[in-house]
Design an enzyme around this catalytic site. Structure first.
Site, PDB file in Angstrom:
ATOM      1  N   HIS A 305       0.877  -1.037   0.164  1.00  0.00           N
ATOM      2  CA  HIS A 305      -0.011   0.168   0.083  1.00  0.00           C
ATOM      3  C   HIS A 305       0.816   1.070  -0.043  1.00  0.00           C
ATOM      4  CE1 HIS A 305      -3.385   2.929   1.135  1.00  0.00           C
ATOM      5  NE2 HIS A 305      -4.146   1.952   0.748  1.00  0.00           N
ATOM      6  N   ASP A 363      -7.913  -5.453   0.108  1.00  0.00           N
ATOM      7  CA  ASP A 363      -8.314  -6.061  -1.062  1.00  0.00           C
ATOM      8  C   ASP A 363      -8.070  -7.820  -0.804  1.00  0.00           C
ATOM      9  OD1 ASP A 363      -9.677  -4.456  -2.489  1.00  0.00           O
ATOM     10  OD2 ASP A 363      -7.859  -3.351  -3.178  1.00  0.00           O
TER      11      ASP A 363
END
Ligand code: CMC
Length: 428
Positions: A305, A363
């Site tokens: 991320h 996700d």
């Protein structure tokens, strides 16, 4: 208190750049005055650039903290409903009982779409990706509310926000029904937001509605986890489009387009594809090697991320939700869930991932969870878009309510040809 200053020496000139304090997180150096001297900063991917001031969401990526209006995501996911969180994002506070009733009532009474909207669908191929359809039909909403697009009125701003939050599940479910060739299903006013979404996705006009409340609750939680995430690519796209004065339906359509990419919201679909490709635990080492190989484009989807250099707090809650959903649907031994847990464990012990602080993001488990809810893979990112609409429109509203709405217009570092004359065609 004396103003804090950062000093910049450039081209023989000294600049005093004000340092602006934040309530949480790093203070920021204001560089906007540099443009007066045609001096620009260079920050591809906006790694070090704060593009706006916001009071909505705070992320501390090093410590894995996510707050909406100051409330930790863990508490919101445990104690609130999605629409309460949407109210929090929009209005700054969680609703009290009266405010909750009134907000829920407003949303419920905006869930229908105009009867002309279904006609748009017949222009799309049945096998179109639902995100492609969403970009089109959400943008098309602006054609239905053109008399309410004077945004000097607070009433119109809020009306647009309510319409978008209310109609997104309706439109999303229509994309699915269209792909199946089944009739569109109208919302029912005595179902809550998540129940209605599942009802419009899976009911048939020929049968009684039968939404499992436990699964609806899980979906509600998944939507809380996706509701907002500070100035990510799609939110920044919504703000950038909104800075031109474009209407909110067009801005959210732009955000949907940005969300679609596999580096952003498309990662949930890509992650499930990846897990299926890996197939079984014996293959994990091979794929970890591929992910580490700079000459191989393969990346571990659902991992890493830009902001979190620690475990994404949403991923922790999602893993638990995934487990609960699988148990509810009688699939607690789901091989993909087991594979994902094993893959996570191996990656988290691998030097490459440890050194780069690559952890599972939201996700990683959301695809397996949505799949267990019966949601088809190409709808995963659509579900993300439905939830993120609450954040997008709150950020859009916040921007509109700033005293000076400033057009977003980045500069560039030009590396092209210097000025030259156009040669005649036989000399080119
Ligand atoms: N698998 C393997 N290596 C990775 C991964 C990954 N998933 N993510 C980052 N890296 C490596 C990357 O190769 C680089 O290595 P090096 O320093 O040796 O060149 C280093 O880690 C830093 O990566 P980066 O690409 O510079 O970092 P970024 O902040 O630009 O990328 C990201 C963030 C999310 C695009 C990236 O981690 C990624 O592609 N992840 C997979 C896609 C994904 O799961 N996206 C969902 C994000 S969360 C939901 C959302 O916000 O929508």
């Amino acid at each position: 208190m004396a103003e804090k200053i950062a000093k910049l020496n450039m081209n023989g000139k000294e600049y005093d750049l004000p340092i602006l304090e934040s309530t949480l997180g790093p203070d920021v150096v204001k560089v906007s005055e540099l443009a007066k001297d045609a001096t620009f900063t260079f920050d591809p991917g906006y790694n070090s650039t704060a593009s706006c001031e916001s009071k909505i969401t705070f992320i501390d990526g090093s410590n894995g903290i996510l707050l909406h209006r100051g409330y930790p995501i863990e508490q919101l996911a445990e104690k609130c409903e999605f629409l309460e969180v949407a109210h929090l994002l929009l209005h700054g506070e969680l609703p009290n009982k009266n405010q909750k009733n009134s907000f829920y009532n407003d949303i419920t009474h905006h869930t229908l779409v105009h009867e002309q909207i279904p006609r748009f669908f017949s222009g799309f191929r049945r096998d179109a990706h639902p995100m492609a359809i969403m970009v089109g039909v959400v943008g098309a909403l602006s054609a239905f509310y053109h008399t309410d697009l004077d945004f000097s009125s607070q009433k119109n701003l809020m009306l647009a926000a309510l319409r978008l939050i209310a109609k997104m599940p309706t439109l999303a479910a229509m994309t699915y029904k269209y792909s199946l060739g089944q009739p569109f299903i109208y919302p029912i006013n005595n179902l809550d937001y998540a129940e209605n979404f599942l009802h419009m996705m899976f009911s048939l006009p020929t049968e009684e509605t039968n939404v499992n409340p436990v699964l609806a609750k899980a979906l509600d939680k998944i939507m809380i986890l996706h509701a907002d995430h500070e100035q990510n690519a799609s939110t920044s796209t919504v703000r950038m489009a909104g800075s031109t004065g474009a209407n909110p339906f067009a801005c959210i359509a732009a955000g949907i387009g940005a969300l679609w990419g596999p580096a952003h919201g498309g990662a949930n679909e890509a992650c499930l594809n990846m897990l299926e490709t890996i197939g079984d635990e014996g293959q994990i080492d091979k794929y970890i090697k591929k992910a580490k190989d700079k000459d191989d484009p393969f990346r571990l989807m659902g991992f890493g991320h830009r902001v979190y250099k620690n475990y994404d707090p949403r991923a922790k809650i999602m893993q638990k939700t995934c487990h609960d959903v699988l148990e509810t649907v009688g699939a607690k031994d789901d091989p993909l869930f087991k594979l994902a847990m094993k893959l996570e464990k191996i990656a988290l012990e691998d030097e490459y991932f440890v050194d780069r602080k690559l952890y599972p993001n939201v996700d990683f488990y959301s695809g397996i969870t949505l799949r267990a809810l019966g949601v088809p893979r190409n709808m995963f990112t659509v579900f993300f878009a439905v939830a993120r609409t609450a954040g997008w429109i709150s950020q859009w509203l916040e921007m509109h309510n700033e005293p000076t709405l400033k057009l977003a217009r980045p500069r560039q570092r030009y590396l092209g040809a210097t000025e030259r004359d156009v040669p005649p065609i036989d000399k080119r």
